[in-house]
Design an enzyme around this catalytic site. Structure first.
Site, PDB file in Angstrom:
ATOM      1  N   ARG A   1       7.524 134.412 147.234  1.00  0.00           N
ATOM      2  CA  ARG A   1       8.189 135.403 148.106  1.00  0.00           C
ATOM      3  C   ARG A   1       7.844 135.319 149.591  1.00  0.00           C
ATOM      4  NH1 ARG A   1      11.988 136.101 144.675  1.00  0.00           N
ATOM      5  NH2 ARG A   1      11.735 137.646 143.037  1.00  0.00           N
TER       6      ARG A   1
ATOM      7  N   ASP B   1      17.584 127.466 143.973  1.00  0.00           N
ATOM      8  CA  ASP B   1      17.369 128.474 142.925  1.00  0.00           C
ATOM      9  C   ASP B   1      17.777 129.883 143.356  1.00  0.00           C
ATOM     10  OD1 ASP B   1      16.552 129.328 140.343  1.00  0.00           O
ATOM     11  OD2 ASP B   1      14.877 130.311 141.315  1.00  0.00           O
TER      12      ASP B   1
ATOM     13  N   HIS C   1      19.701 125.656 139.270  1.00  0.00           N
ATOM     14  CA  HIS C   1      19.877 126.988 138.663  1.00  0.00           C
ATOM     15  C   HIS C   1      21.310 126.992 138.144  1.00  0.00           C
ATOM     16  CE1 HIS C   1      19.793 131.576 138.891  1.00  0.00           C
ATOM     17  NE2 HIS C   1      21.085 131.352 138.957  1.00  0.00           N
TER      18      HIS C   1
ATOM     19  N   HIS D   1      15.495 127.100 133.783  1.00  0.00           N
ATOM     20  CA  HIS D   1      15.649 128.249 132.856  1.00  0.00           C
ATOM     21  C   HIS D   1      16.908 128.221 131.978  1.00  0.00           C
ATOM     22  CE1 HIS D   1      17.966 129.453 136.325  1.00  0.00           C
ATOM     23  NE2 HIS D   1      16.955 129.966 136.983  1.00  0.00           N
TER      24      HIS D   1
ATOM     25  N   ASP E   1       9.390 131.249 135.863  1.00  0.00           N
ATOM     26  CA  ASP E   1      10.319 131.973 136.750  1.00  0.00           C
ATOM     27  C   ASP E   1       9.698 133.308 137.182  1.00  0.00           C
ATOM     28  OD1 ASP E   1      12.495 132.634 138.328  1.00  0.00           O
ATOM     29  OD2 ASP E   1      13.911 132.816 136.665  1.00  0.00           O
TER      30      ASP E   1
ATOM     31  N   HIS F   1       9.085 141.906 141.850  1.00  0.00           N
ATOM     32  CA  HIS F   1       9.866 142.904 142.595  1.00  0.00           C
ATOM     33  C   HIS F   1       9.107 144.227 142.556  1.00  0.00           C
ATOM     34  CE1 HIS F   1      13.470 140.511 143.210  1.00  0.00           C
ATOM     35  NE2 HIS F   1      13.416 140.128 141.947  1.00  0.00           N
TER      36      HIS F   1
HETATM   37 ZN   LIG Z   1      17.025 130.662 138.946  1.00  0.00          ZN
END
Ligand SMILES: [Zn+2]
Length: 428
Positions: free
Chosen positions: A66, A154, A182, A236, A309, A313
């Protein structure tokens, strides 16, 4: 990253590179696995490992640290610490920061900050396209020179076929790092689905994201891998259709690899208790049949690697419910326990294969040397307690965020100590 000498005493040593599995001691000096010294230096740190598995440090192909721009959710320091606590010694940091990692300067900045934090080797993932906008390619060679060890947009697929094709050609011609996609069709994503388009979405009255969004893009990526003659990695993977495409492609010798998250292994949409956004991620938890296909795929090697992943948040954001909350769940601190409990403790997968899905598999995706316990190898190690049962308590996380779907879950196995570059980066 070197520190004082370490003596890991009396563990079960499992080398993912060779499959060697035997009791013994490991010595670490100058950041590397060393021979037993003639006399033990006085400043040696002894780590007792009786009853523990000692193996190469785990590699996570997919984390969101982040920083820059998302500091209320996570920064490199606590994110790296969470990785070390989870048993990881290398993580690949996704580029959907603010601003995104689409210039050499930004990639170099993340690499430098990560080294300063010192908990884990962070491989920055550069953007495939400028601003992740899917309009023009980023300076892939420049990003690689600055330290990018993979490329991805991603959060979004690289949508225009011509652009994805060009990116694969450039990385092939210039021998640049792997492109990871992704694989979710942007047009379908833009229709606003918030969980798998299935019975649970209908029961909750929420808009669905169809599995077709994934299959369309995986199909496209596999076709491009054939045309260009260059491997593509699918991030993913969540659907039976996606798994079938990858398995079929690999049978035909097409260079395609894929990763599986612990949450898609352990949960299906039917496990979503209600409007709780700690179960909201993209791609979403799919049906029980999809989950069964994913499990078969990680067992037979169709999917090469686990990847968390890890997507922190803040609680206030997640409290807004499925319609409004951002996509993503944290995963670094539960990954070992979830995957070990679901597969090895359940008797479905052998221990060496499980270790390889967290070490050799991801290393191959990245084109890195096989993680090893051989003398002279970098001392990136994890000491695992695989007998202990524990309960997931998000308040104990060292990550800045607590958005996990696994609160209260009973798990077996966790990292008791982690050594990265010869330094003890985590110890319970
Ligand atoms: Zn992703």
């Amino acid at each position: 990253m070197t520190g004082q000498p370490i003596w890991i005493r009396g563990g079960r040593l499992i080398d993912p590179a060779t499959g060697r599995d035997e009791p013994g001691d490991l010595f670490v000096a100058e950041g590397r696995i060393a021979p037993r010294p003639a006399s033990i230096p006085a400043d040696t740190r002894v780590v007792e490992a009786a009853g523990r598995v000692v193996t190469a440090g785990f590699i996570d192909l997919h984390v969101h640290l982040r920083e820059p721009g998302g500091e209320t959710a996570e920064t490199i320091e606590p994110g790296s610490r969470a990785a070390a606590r989870g048993g990881f010694t290398t993580v690949v940091a996704m580029p959907n920061t603010q601003p995104p990692l689409d210039t050499p300067e930004r990639v170099a900045w993340v690499a430098r900050r990560s080294r300063e934090a010192g908990f884990v080797r962070v491989i920055p993932c550069g953007c495939v396209t400028r601003g992740r906008q899917g309009r023009e390619l980023a300076d892939l060679a420049g990003l690689a020179a600055a330290g990018a060890g993979a490329f991805s947009d991603d959060g979004c697929a690289v949508q225009p076929d011509a652009l994805m094709r060009r990116a694969l050609e450039i990385t092939r011609d210039r021998d640049l790092p792997v492109i990871m996609d992704h694989a979710q069709d942007r047009a379908i994503e833009k229709q606003g689905g918030v969980l798998h388009d299935g019975a649970r979405a209908r029961a909750l009255g929420l808009p669905g994201l169809p599995a077709r969004a994934e299959a369309i893009t995986i199909q496209r990526d596999i076709e491009l891998a054939v045309t260009v003659g260059r491997r593509v990695h699918i991030q993913h993977v969540t659907s039976r259709e996606g798994v079938d495409l990858i398995r079929d492609g690999r049978r035909r010798g097409i260079p395609v690899t894929g990763e599986l998250t612990p949450h898609h292994l352990a949960l299906a949409d039917e496990d979503i208790p209600g409007d709780d956004a700690n179960f909201k991620m993209n791609p979403p938890l799919r049906s029980a049949a999809d989950r069964a296909a994913l499990r078969a795929a990680i067992l037979d090697g169709t999917l090469d690697a686990f990847a968390t992943d890890h997507a922190p948040h803040p609680a206030a954001e997640k409290a807004r419910g499925f319609r409004q909350a951002p996509f993503g769940v944290v995963g670094l601190e539960t990954a070992v326990g979830i995957t070990y409990t679901e597969l090895v403790a359940a008797g479905a997968m052998d221990l060496l294969t499980w270790i390889r899905r967290w070490t050799l598999g991801p290393a191959r995706v990245l084109g890195m040397p096989a993680p090893s316990l051989a003398e002279g190898a970098a001392a990136d190690l994890v000491i695992l307690n695989l007998d202990e049962t524990w309960t997931v308590d998000p308040l104990s996380f060292v990550s800045r965020c607590r958005n996990t779907p696994f609160t209260g879950r009973r798990l077996r196995g966790r990292a008791e100590a982690t050594v990265c570059g010869g330094r003890l980066t985590w110890r319970m």
